[in-house]
Design an enzyme around this catalytic site. Structure first.
Site, PDB file in Angstrom:
ATOM      1  N   CYS A 291     -11.131   2.951   0.210  1.00 30.86           N
ATOM      2  CA  CYS A 291      -9.716   3.212   0.462  1.00 30.86           C
ATOM      3  C   CYS A 291      -9.349   2.360   1.668  1.00 30.86           C
ATOM      4  CB  CYS A 291      -9.509   4.691   0.770  1.00 30.86           C
ATOM      5  SG  CYS A 291      -7.847   5.079   1.381  1.00 30.86           S
TER       6      CYS A 291
ATOM      7  N   HIS B 121      -7.256   2.677   3.899  1.00 26.36           N
ATOM      8  CA  HIS B 121      -6.974   3.394   5.152  1.00 26.36           C
ATOM      9  C   HIS B 121      -8.228   3.534   6.014  1.00 26.36           C
ATOM     10  CE1 HIS B 121      -3.178   4.605   3.274  1.00 26.36           C
ATOM     11  NE2 HIS B 121      -2.809   5.153   4.420  1.00 26.36           N
TER      12      HIS B 121
ATOM     13  N   GLU C 109      -2.574   8.140   8.514  1.00 30.09           N
ATOM     14  CA  GLU C 109      -1.117   7.942   8.537  1.00 30.09           C
ATOM     15  C   GLU C 109      -0.495   8.499   9.820  1.00 30.09           C
ATOM     16  OE1 GLU C 109       1.373   6.593   6.243  1.00 30.09           O
ATOM     17  OE2 GLU C 109      -0.442   5.541   5.645  1.00 30.09           O
TER      18      GLU C 109
ATOM     19  N   ASP D  22       0.879  -1.175   0.000  1.00 25.03           N
ATOM     20  CA  ASP D  22       0.000   0.000   0.000  1.00 25.03           C
ATOM     21  C   ASP D  22       0.914   1.222   0.000  1.00 25.03           C
ATOM     22  OD1 ASP D  22      -2.372   1.601   0.318  1.00 25.03           O
ATOM     23  OD2 ASP D  22      -1.974   1.747   2.456  1.00 25.03           O
ATOM     24  N   SER D  23       0.305   2.388  -0.166  1.00 25.51           N
ATOM     25  CA  SER D  23       1.079   3.623  -0.040  1.00 25.51           C
ATOM     26  C   SER D  23       1.514   3.848   1.404  1.00 25.51           C
ATOM     27  CB  SER D  23       0.217   4.805  -0.479  1.00 25.51           C
ATOM     28  OG  SER D  23      -0.965   4.849   0.306  1.00 25.51           O
TER      29      SER D  23
ATOM     30  N   CYS E 204      -4.406  -1.575  -1.907  1.00 26.33           N
ATOM     31  CA  CYS E 204      -4.565  -0.136  -2.080  1.00 26.33           C
ATOM     32  C   CYS E 204      -5.491   0.059  -3.276  1.00 26.33           C
ATOM     33  CB  CYS E 204      -3.194   0.476  -2.366  1.00 26.33           C
ATOM     34  SG  CYS E 204      -3.236   2.225  -2.764  1.00 26.33           S
TER      35      CYS E 204
END
Ligand code: DGL
Length: 269
Positions: free
Chosen positions: A180, A182, A148, A6-7, A69
């Protein structure tokens, strides 16, 4: 060995489901935190990051790669399958299908990043599954950054979510899709804002089941000589990811080592 990327920390929501479904497989997890967020970037740029990340994971022994992601899946799944034709890839797609099937009000919300909404994958999912359903979208600016930073319920995170969800709720939305990876970490806050009448769809368990099916279809067995442990890599500061792991995955990850990587001419070293 399963490679997951993932990012940033979003893919940990998928890793969690994969561990629950497939505890016997060792896992490599890579967070490209030097480049997070992927969502506002050009699809071509995300595609080149994804290719380099996949190459790194394959070099380290991954036999299957989960693109954990939505943005990277939208930008690069076709490309990755073309560049590495012998490798099975499992990707994310916004769960519009289960949302459209289960909504009673006929109004569904999708929270995702711009890259995901721009990709052909989203257009195809909408075309196939969104008939007769009103789908409301929001790109939740700044929300990936909040996750994040480990801010899962602070005032700024709440404000971003309220801004996204209020208009959807006002139109009678009863189902909201986490587009997403996240966002599953902020489901408690989403439930608090949206109330008990709104169903929240996290695709991670379905992706874990799909991973199990693809492993079986390719005859990829866990290596009996290798313990089913996990290794974590990041292109950002390793201490930041190490600090977030117990928040995201539980206290048993408090001393989990994380290896830092650097980007050198579009390669991870
Ligand atoms: N976790 C990601 C996704 O599922 C990417 C978020 C980002 O880097 O913008 O889309």
């Amino acid at each position: 060995m399963i490679g997951i990327f993932d990012s940033g920390v979003g893919g940990l929501s998928v890793l969690r489901a994969i561990r629950a479904e497939l505890p016997q497989y060792p896992v490599l997890y890579l967070a490209d935190q030097a480049h997070v967020p992927y969502g506002p970037r050009l699809l071509e740029e995300v595609r080149s990051f994804s290719e380099a990340v996949a190459r790194f994971l394959l070099d380290r022994g991954a036999k299957l790669i989960v693109v954990a992601c939505n943005a990277a899946s939208a930008a690069s799944l076709h490309h990755l399958r073309a560049v590495f034709p012998q490798v099975p890839f499992v990707g994310m797609e916004p769960a519009v299908k289960p949302a459209a099937e289960s909504t009673h009000s006929g109004v569904v919300g999708v929270l995702a990043t711009p890259a995901t909404f721009q990709g052909a994958l989203y257009a195809s999912v909408m075309e196939r599954f969104a008939h007769g359903v009103e789908v409301m979208q929001d790109i939740c600016p700044g929300l990936v950054g909040q996750v994040e930073r480990g801010d899962l319920d602070g005032p700024e995170t709440r404000a971003i979510l309220e801004k996204a969800l209020r208009p959807m709720l006002a139109r009678g939305m009863d189902t909201v899709v986490m587009g997403c990876t996240h966002y599953p970490f902020i489901i408690p806050l989403i439930r608090e804002i949206a109330g008990p009448g709104v169903r929240v769809i996290d695709p991670a368990p379905a992706v874990a089941r799909q991973t199990a099916r693809v492993l079986a279809a390719h005859g990829i067995e866990p290596d009996a000589a290798q313990p089913p442990d996990m290794r974590f890599f990041t292109s950002g500061p390793p201490e930041d990811l190490a600090a977030l792991l117990p928040r995201m995955l539980g206290p048993e990850y408090a001393r989990q080592p994380v290896q830092g990587l650097s980007w050198v001419e579009m390669r991870l070293e």
